[in-house]
Design an enzyme around this catalytic site. Structure first.
Site, PDB file in Angstrom:
ATOM      1  CE  LYS A  86      -6.244  -0.327   0.847  1.00 46.10           C
ATOM      2  NZ  LYS A  86      -4.908  -0.777   1.267  1.00 46.10           N
TER       3      LYS A  86
ATOM      4  CB  THR B 272      -0.909   0.013   1.234  1.00 47.54           C
ATOM      5  OG1 THR B 272      -1.841  -1.051   1.103  1.00 47.54           O
ATOM      6  CG2 THR B 272      -1.676   1.329   1.325  1.00 47.54           C
TER       7      THR B 272
ATOM      8  CE  LYS C  18      -3.200   8.237   4.592  1.00 49.62           C
ATOM      9  NZ  LYS C  18      -2.227   7.145   4.576  1.00 49.62           N
TER      10      LYS C  18
END
Lengths: 286, 286, 286, 286
Positions: free
Chosen positions: D171, D96, D239
């Site tokens: 995502k 990621t 975030k």
């Protein structure tokens, strides 16, 4: 008494330099297109051929340029400010630029031996002519103090806000509040009018009480007429809200109301209102 | 020239009736506790023993009562206003009451043969004394016009807003905008201060520009000191936001920004700030 | 074994009474238009002429009526439930009604000597036929316990939630979460599609992970096609959000996210989508 | 049949490489600390000394590294992937990483003559062991197709989403929906519990209906207990909300509900909950 330089003689710069001249200061001017200098020269200003020449011959050089690119060019080009500034002379950029540009110029000036102050202004043509601008200064404190006699002729308020960047930050805070006030105003007008109240009466009542402010006075009639000649473009207001919220994110400050206002302005952008005055946000509310 | 009656001589009522007297009008007063009448009687007011006596002997009777219950009692009790009003005489209730109370009194007065005007005021002790209240009138238009000479002595603005209920509705719109401006102001102060700016400077800059308004001038210093002597209780502001949003729901008007402000005020209530001044909402933001 | 009564044989009631019959219980039915009783009578149900007759002859009478007005009429009319209920017999209203209606019926039944349970259901035609409804019960606990054998044939879950009113409150909580999930889903789909992702793929990925739920599976394809055959009308969802937020106001619970969702649904109403399925809120987002 | 390489044998990587080995593929492994390779080598994996050796000897090299810095180093260091990749061989980064990192690696691999696929996964240890990860792929389509036999052993879903960057974008969309669902869930639980409902019953009812989903099932009990062992840190959720909103800003997509959720998560950060599981956002709501 200081010798002042002035770079950039557009509508704002011309009025500001004119106020310095009027007050009896010695002023050296430069503008990329020469003809804009003529009226000031006729009234006694000295003419320089390059930014370098201004910076080298004046104690303090002011700049009022169109945008970040122009502000950078005037500093960093050959015969630009940097090549003339040394020996602790001062450079005060009054253009509205982003934080990165301001930081880059600050570092450039200091590396070249000069002192730097960012000083974006709040106010347009009329306050520039009247010498009643609000000047948000930040950077070198000693330079600020030396420049006070000049600021007194150009503005009615010229606070010193700390290190480079705080001037721009203050402007974000003010504009964030402005965006929130505008959405509150528009929602109130829409609600009241849907409820059978007269828009003109709502504005009159607001203007008679504790909420009375020049923005409602100026924008209210535009909203009632549905015409939005651009004074401050809606897309710039939305950008400032975005930047203010990003600053809040960075500082850990929740801003639920600014976030709601930002989404309302985003909806207005989506409706194609980016280039209209920011009061056109009422179309996304009504 | 009209004969005026005045019911309810608290801080506000006393000042308002005093202005009528001062202007040379013939004024008949009543108050449930007699002693509050004395200073006005000394200055020439006639004293009545019941609301009925006032309503029966005056062309227009004003009332400025503490709350909805007092407003209802003065009208509907034995020897109340209703028993004296008939023959087209006027009754103007300047108390702040909810819509249902206003409606009930309106119907009662009209059924008794009188004319009715709701006229809630915006402003506190000082404007009442100075005769500079904002008076939001709605109801019987002919009565409004007859009352103008009296309104001129009590207020600086006294728009007629339409049928009964529109006065209260206007107050909701104004207070909704006030709540939104307050949350925008507090978020701006919190963000700026977290970002290293001085709170006092933020306020000064706001007060020099297009956003300058008496509320920021008055509440700003309270927020910086963190002391909130109650002028308008926070719980009432939250109630008004709730009612404004309910009105929006009923009229099909989305109010995303007022809804965000309402949630911020609800959080402040949850923090135990209900009885403090509504500027204390800053504690729920900071 | 209890004798059961059933009032109201629409699509839902018919399926529910049929499940009781199927399980071997003795069931007495009534419906205002007689013909809707026939299929159940053919399968062994007893027919009654009035709600009173049902309530007087059964231990527990269930009702599944169209709306609050029908629920009130069946109870309070001459020959209604109240006139037959006495002696501690039970009345279980499974209709979806507001809190005031539920409270009025509760008081009426108890004053007439009966016991009352509110039992609104979650689920539509298919779960009613399959006996897999979710039944949210509240009111008289002893009646709840006696009714369990019947609930077992009609629902898969039938929690007892406390005093009258808690059933409706639970439904508000569930629907508030549903509204929030739907707006989150629609914003995600809009953002992803504007960013070049395929809507079908977004749904597949969501349905493979921790967020997978029947609502996304059912509504996702409707949203991609832009067709919204009404299963749960958008205006009802917005009403439930409003009521949930009003409950939060009363209980001192801030609900910033539900308030944002409510405003999005209000915008959808403003766009004329009130009668479409609540998934049509995506048109107010996209 | 392809020869596969695998770089990075932490908890995830070990399980994933193990599934490839189990399926009978020839697998070459490398890990910076050698001992993590041993169990796989015992079961037949070939051991390489550098990423370069893996990339040079395998048709397709997978990587599952701890963070963006590790992902960059493994590619760009001496004896890194770039030095071995040429001749159209494939590199699939399943770590990621942010968009910039992914872009930099993509350009590096292609400049070195290889083919690149980003393939961040959704799912943790258990799905990695079970071969039921969700793999979000984007980049080189031909490489994707060649890798399908390997993806089939590691994941249950492995959509190809377009050009490099779309995997990360998907995502963000999923996590934005997740954040919105979590705030809706927490507000519902808080409202219900304040209103006298039982938290456990609320969850059971939700889990029986159209909103049932694994996240509510997993996080619900954590919220009721008030314990938040970190599976996905709250600060990362905030975030992702911030990045999703920034993407919306860029694409002109208003996201009023995500913005409200973001502010709620920011408030949770301000309460010191950054490192707890993101379900701890309930503490900022209750």
């Amino acid at each position: 008494m200081n010798k002042y330089g002035f770079l950039g003689l557009g509508i704002m710069g011309n009025a500001m330099a004119s106020n310095l001249l009027q007050a009896g200061f010695e002023v050296t001017v430069w503008n990329r297109t020469l003809e804009k200098c003529s009226s000031l020269v006729e009234r006694g200003a000295r003419l320089a051929n390059t930014p370098r020449e201004v910076a080298a011959s004046c104690d303090i050089t002011f700049a009022m340029l169109a945008d970040p690119a122009a502000a950078m060019q005037v500093c960093f080009e050959a015969d630009g400010v940097l090549s003339g500034i040394g020996d602790g002379r001062g450079y005060i950029d009054m253009s509205t630029v982003d934080g990165e540009t301001s930081q880059a110029i600050s570092v450039g000036i200091r590396d070249a031996g000069g002192r730097f102050l960012e000083a974006p202004v709040s106010g347009t043509k009329k306050p520039a002519e009247d010498g009643t601008l609000i000047i948000l200064t930040a950077g070198d404190r000693s330079l600020y103090e030396e420049a006070v006699p000049a600021f007194e002729k150009m503005g009615k308020l010229f606070p010193f806000l700390g290190e480079t960047g705080q001037g721009a930050r203050m402007k974000l805070v003010v504009n964030m509040i402005m965006g929130g006030m505008m959405t509150a105003f528009c929602e109130g007008l829409s609600l009241g009018q849907k409820g059978g109240l007269d828009g003109q009466q709502i504005i009159e009542i607001l203007m008679s009480g504790a909420l009375a402010n020049p923005m409602f006075a100026g924008k209210g009639p535009m909203i009632l007429k549905g015409e939005f000649p651009t004074s401050f473009p809606l897309k710039h207001m939305q950008k400032d809200l975005r930047l203010a919220i990003a600053l809040g994110d960075q500082l850990g400050q929740p801003l639920a109301n600014a976030a709601a206002a930002n989404e309302t302005f985003k909806r207005a952008r989506q409706l194609g209102l980016s280039e209209e005055d920011f009061a056109a946000v009422c179309k996304a509310i009504d």
